[in-house]
Design a protein around this motif. Structure first.
Motif, PDB file in Angstrom:
ATOM      1  N   LEU A 136      -5.959   1.498   9.064  1.00  0.00           N
ATOM      2  CA  LEU A 136      -7.131   1.460   8.192  1.00  0.00           C
ATOM      3  C   LEU A 136      -7.662   2.856   7.883  1.00  0.00           C
ATOM      4  N   TRP A 178       0.828  -1.212   0.000  1.00  0.00           N
ATOM      5  CA  TRP A 178       0.000   0.000   0.000  1.00  0.00           C
ATOM      6  C   TRP A 178       0.863   1.263   0.000  1.00  0.00           C
ATOM      7  N   ILE A 238     -11.455   0.048   0.946  1.00  0.00           N
ATOM      8  CA  ILE A 238     -10.876  -0.596   2.125  1.00  0.00           C
ATOM      9  C   ILE A 238     -11.833  -0.555   3.314  1.00  0.00           C
ATOM     10  N   ALA A 245      -6.967  -7.693   1.163  1.00  0.00           N
ATOM     11  CA  ALA A 245      -7.069  -7.488   2.616  1.00  0.00           C
ATOM     12  C   ALA A 245      -8.371  -8.066   3.156  1.00  0.00           C
ATOM     13  N   ASN A 246      -9.478  -7.821   2.452  1.00  0.00           N
ATOM     14  CA  ASN A 246     -10.762  -8.363   2.897  1.00  0.00           C
ATOM     15  C   ASN A 246     -10.773  -9.878   2.833  1.00  0.00           C
ATOM     16  N   CYS A 272     -13.626  -3.674   4.966  1.00  0.00           N
ATOM     17  CA  CYS A 272     -13.001  -4.526   5.983  1.00  0.00           C
ATOM     18  C   CYS A 272     -13.459  -4.165   7.403  1.00  0.00           C
ATOM     19  N   SER A 317      -7.217  -3.783  -1.577  1.00  0.00           N
ATOM     20  CA  SER A 317      -8.390  -3.810  -0.688  1.00  0.00           C
ATOM     21  C   SER A 317      -9.085  -5.158  -0.757  1.00  0.00           C
TER      22      SER A 317
END
Length: 348
Positions: free
Chosen positions: A324, A272, A334, A301-302, A337, A298
């Motif tokens: 975050l 990132w 993002i 990450a989820n 999440c 994103s």
């Protein structure tokens, strides 16, 4: 009668014209007339008495006499393939087939060897229908490849080369095949290997991203008088931006396919920052690669939070939660999440 009188009327006029132009001298014309009258006394009173002999007799003109003295016109001799004209001094043609090239005995032997090898190659590459049964089948070729792959290494003894040095020379597929083969022969090895598996190292992945980012920065103009975020600057960095995007997609996909969720979440936090450090262009359309990279991270990450769940560890989850809010300023995706992250913080 009209037809007979017409020449008698025309010829005196022609005589006068010739006399005026100087072609016929008047004296010569009168001499010709008197001579004809003397020979033919009956023509004195006739209209043709005054016509000179040059117009009545078939005498040739001086120009015609000169032309006849020259002789008949001859056609110049010209060569053409149809006539087949051949000069007497024709050079003899060389018979190429009868010529023998001089060469050394070594060259002649090499020529013979090359001709023999070409004939043998032609026979092997184009087998006749009678020799089709002797050609190797696909199964035989596959078995030959397997034999080559199953050949043992020349450094199997313990004293020559260390094991760590040998393992570095193998590809990833060879190491996977070797480990799975050992696990199948002895199931206990699987428990030992699983207990000793470390977290995948993302340092090599970071080096690749750093290299791609440096290429983007080097492609930008170095002078202060030129903008580094306008359309010409983007045109110079477009190729490196596409390479950066491809590297990021491949690395994240590899970690996701191998289901290393902890390493995938760490990779999202690392990558990132590299995406954030890429230039923000003046034209909104030119920032599509930057936005696409944020969306990919994103999504990863989820996916890591949902599949890794509490096995990710409390420290990793809290570190991600702390970053975050700043990550949401770059990409709103993002924020998906939040729900999963709140559940994990309450259950860790």
């Amino acid at each position: 009668m009209a037809n007979l009188d017409t020449p008698h009327r025309i010829r005196p006029a022609l005589t006068e014209i010739a006399t005026e132009l100087g072609i016929l001298h008047p004296a010569s014309a009168s001499l010709g007339v008197n001579r004809r009258n003397a020979l033919n006394p009956g023509l004195i009173d006739s209209p043709a008495a005054n016509i000179p002999d040059s117009y009545l007799s078939p005498r040739m003109s001086p120009d015609e006499a000169v032309i006849q003295q020259r002789g008949r016109r001859r056609v110049p001799i010209m060569w053409s393939p149809e006539k087949g004209f051949q000069s007497p001094n024709k050079t003899p043609t060389k018979n190429i087939s009868a010529m023998t090239l001089r060469s050394s005995p070594r060259k002649r032997s090499l020529i013979k060897e090359l001709s023999n090898t070409r004939v043998s190659e032609a026979e092997t590459s184009y087998p006749s229908p009678t020799n089709k049964r002797n050609t190797p089948s696909k199964g035989a070729l596959g078995s030959a490849k397997k034999i080559r792959l199953q050949e043992g290494s020349m450094n199997r003894s313990k004293d020559e080369v260390p094991l760590e040095t040998l393992l570095r020379g193998f590809s990833q597929e060879q190491l996977i095949a070797m480990i799975t083969g050992m696990v199948q022969t002895n199931p206990r090895f699987e428990e030992i290997i699983r207990s000793e598996l470390p977290i995948p190292d993302i340092a090599p992945l970071e080096e690749q991203l750093c290299y791609q980012k440096k290429n983007i920065c080097k492609s930008l103009p170095a002078t202060r008088l030129v903008s580094k975020t306008d359309s010409p600057a983007y045109a110079r960095a477009a190729t490196h931006l596409a390479a950066f995007k491809k590297t990021l997609i491949d690395q994240g996909q590899t970690l996701q396919n191998s289901k290393h969720w902890d390493a995938l979440l760490d990779y999202v936090l690392m990558a990132w920052n590299y995406v954030r450090s890429t230039p923000v262009w003046d034209n909104y359309a030119h920032n599509s690669i930057r936005r696409h990279c944020f969306k990919i991270l994103s999504y990863h990450a989820n996916t890591a939070l949902k599949n890794g769940s509490t096995a990710l560890g409390k420290d990793r989850i809290e570190r991600f939660h702390a970053k975050l809010k700043s990550m949401a300023t770059d990409c709103e995706d993002i924020n998906d999440c939040h729900s999963c992250l709140g559940y994990l913080l309450n259950n860790v």
